[in-house]
Each structure stands twice: as C-alpha cells, then as structure tokens.
Design a protein around this motif. Structure first.
Motif, PDB file in Angstrom:
ATOM      1  N   PHE A 261     -23.550 -12.575  52.709  1.00  0.00           N
ATOM      2  CA  PHE A 261     -23.310 -11.670  51.629  1.00  0.00           C
ATOM      3  C   PHE A 261     -22.275 -10.712  51.902  1.00  0.00           C
ATOM      4  O   PHE A 261     -22.646  -9.843  52.760  1.00  0.00           O
ATOM      5  N   ASP A 262     -21.212 -10.652  51.211  1.00  0.00           N
ATOM      6  CA  ASP A 262     -19.867  -9.533  51.386  1.00  0.00           C
ATOM      7  C   ASP A 262     -20.390  -8.694  50.277  1.00  0.00           C
ATOM      8  O   ASP A 262     -20.123  -8.768  49.359  1.00  0.00           O
ATOM      9  N   ARG A 263     -21.290  -7.575  50.688  1.00  0.00           N
ATOM     10  CA  ARG A 263     -21.903  -6.747  49.850  1.00  0.00           C
ATOM     11  C   ARG A 263     -23.296  -7.293  49.265  1.00  0.00           C
ATOM     12  O   ARG A 263     -23.373  -8.540  49.421  1.00  0.00           O
ATOM     13  N   SER A 264     -24.010  -6.565  48.746  1.00  0.00           N
ATOM     14  CA  SER A 264     -25.756  -7.189  48.426  1.00  0.00           C
ATOM     15  C   SER A 264     -26.239  -6.473  47.568  1.00  0.00           C
ATOM     16  O   SER A 264     -25.989  -5.647  46.841  1.00  0.00           O
ATOM     17  N   TRP A 265     -27.676  -6.633  47.555  1.00  0.00           N
ATOM     18  CA  TRP A 265     -28.595  -5.905  46.954  1.00  0.00           C
ATOM     19  C   TRP A 265     -28.760  -4.410  47.329  1.00  0.00           C
ATOM     20  O   TRP A 265     -29.390  -3.745  46.718  1.00  0.00           O
TER      21      TRP A 265
END
Length: 241
Positions: free
Chosen positions: A107-111
């Motif tokens: 995840f390239d950035r996420s929650w």
C-alpha cells in the motif's frame, strides 16, 4: 510527547554504488525465494508505506517488486477517496484491496490518511481522528488473527532534503508530474504533520503490526533497509509455522 522522529539518524548512507548494487542483488534474490515460500504456505502479506512527500516510497516499492513474480503481488497507490467512497466508513475502500492468502499487497499510502492528512487538513473531526487509532488497531488485529503478516514503514527525510528533491523534480521534465501545488503547500504545515506522525507511531505501533522508521535522506540506504524489513518480516513469520 517523545520526539521519535527527531531521534532518527538521517546521516545513514551506503557510500558506493558498487556496494548498493551488491546488497540489492542479494536482498532481491532472497525475497524471490521467500515469496515462493509465502505462496506455498498460503500466507497473506500486507506492507504499508507512509512517509513525507518525495521521501522515496515509490523507489523502495520498485526495488521490492523488481525481481519477484508479478503474479504474486499487487501495489495499491492510494489517493483521496472518491465521492462514492465518502458515503462509507473510511476503512471500507481498503477491504477489496487486502491480499489473498499467499499474495503480497503493498500500500503506497493507506488507511493512515485518517490520522495524517485528514487530521491536519480538517477532513475528519477531532473526535473521528481520536477514534481512528483504536479502529485501526482493531482492524489490523483482526487481519493478524486471520494469519496476515502486517508491517508498516514510515519514510523519514529532513525538511531540507525534501526541498532539494522538490526543486530537482521541478527542473526535470520526466519527474515534474510528481510535484503539485499541494506538495508545496503541505510544507507550510510540516510541524503539524510531524505532530500527527508522532501520535500515529506511538498509538498504532503494536506487536502484531509494528512500525519501522526508514531513514530516507540517502535513497540507497532507504531501499536496502526496506528490503531487509520485508525479508525479516517474512522469515520471522515462516519460522513460527
């Protein structure tokens, strides 16, 4: 507040391209072997990449995926939620992106946008952000209990290094697209983002889903350390099987 970020040694580096290439080849070969073991044992792997703009997340992800079997992983670049996605709980849009058993999801950035950009920019209320720490921990605990490997990496660079990379991108016609007005604007809120990152690291580091800070001022060091984090996570889990 304990200044976790200020304690990070950003002078760490790999001195020569020859040494970098040597370590890169060794790590990528080991990762390919581990990917096969993960597939055979049906283990889902989830790696979260967060960090400052231009901190090197994309370059690190590229070196992870460069030599492994493309059938066994997916990269999920996460941007702002769509108008439709805003009608649901913020974690809803990540469920369909979770890895199948035996697969790797990056995840390239996420929650974690909930407690970073949404907190700083005011897209979520103070109460929603405070509640999110526990929601995220329970979400990751549930995945861990289902057999997922979960590791999270924060790519840390100095404000000065970020400025240097921004100006280099602005001058390079093939990299200019990576830089937006929003990136420049976010620099004005560096201190607010730093406070949000400190809270995130302290409140969501758990035994089952730990954070690792990647010293990113030297890109070669950051890429090799990232590969070692991924490799060690897989090896540690496989040893428990």
């Amino acid at each position: 507040m304990s200044n976790l970020l200020k304690a990070i040694d950003l002078t760490k580096r790999i001195e020569s391209k020859k040494e970098y290439k040597k370590q890169l080849k060794k790590a990528q070969n080991e990762l390919l072997h581990l990917q096969q073991n993960i597939f055979e044992k049906n283990i889902p792997c989830l790696f979260v990449f967060e960090g400052w703009d231009a901190a090197g997340k994309g370059g690190a992800i590229k070196r992870i995926t460069q030599k492994i079997d493309p059938r066994g992983f997916q990269v999920h670049p996460i941007s702002a939620p769509t108008p439709t996605e805003l009608h649901y709980h913020y974690l809803h849009r990540f469920w369909s992106r979770l890895p199948a058993h035996g697969q790797i999801a990056l995840f390239d950035r996420s929650w974690y946008g909930r407690v970073l950009v949404e907190r700083v920019e005011g897209f979520a209320s103070k109460e929603e952000c405070l509640r999110a720490y526990d929601e995220i921990n329970r979400f990751e605990q549930m995945l861990h209990d289902d057999g997922h490997i979960i590791y999270k990496l924060w790519f840390h660079i100095s404000k000065e290094e970020q400025y240097k990379r921004f100006t280099e991108r602005q001058k390079h016609y093939l990299k200019r697209w990576k830089l937006t007005e929003e990136d420049w604007r976010n620099r004005d809120k560096w201190d607010e983002y730093e406070m949000a990152v400190e809270d995130m690291l302290q409140k969501t580091t758990t035994p089952y889903a730990p954070w690792t800070i990647i010293e990113g001022n030297d890109k070669w060091h950051a890429r090799i350390k990232t590969l070692h984090v991924v490799i060690d996570a897989m090896k540690s889990h496989l040893q428990k099987e």
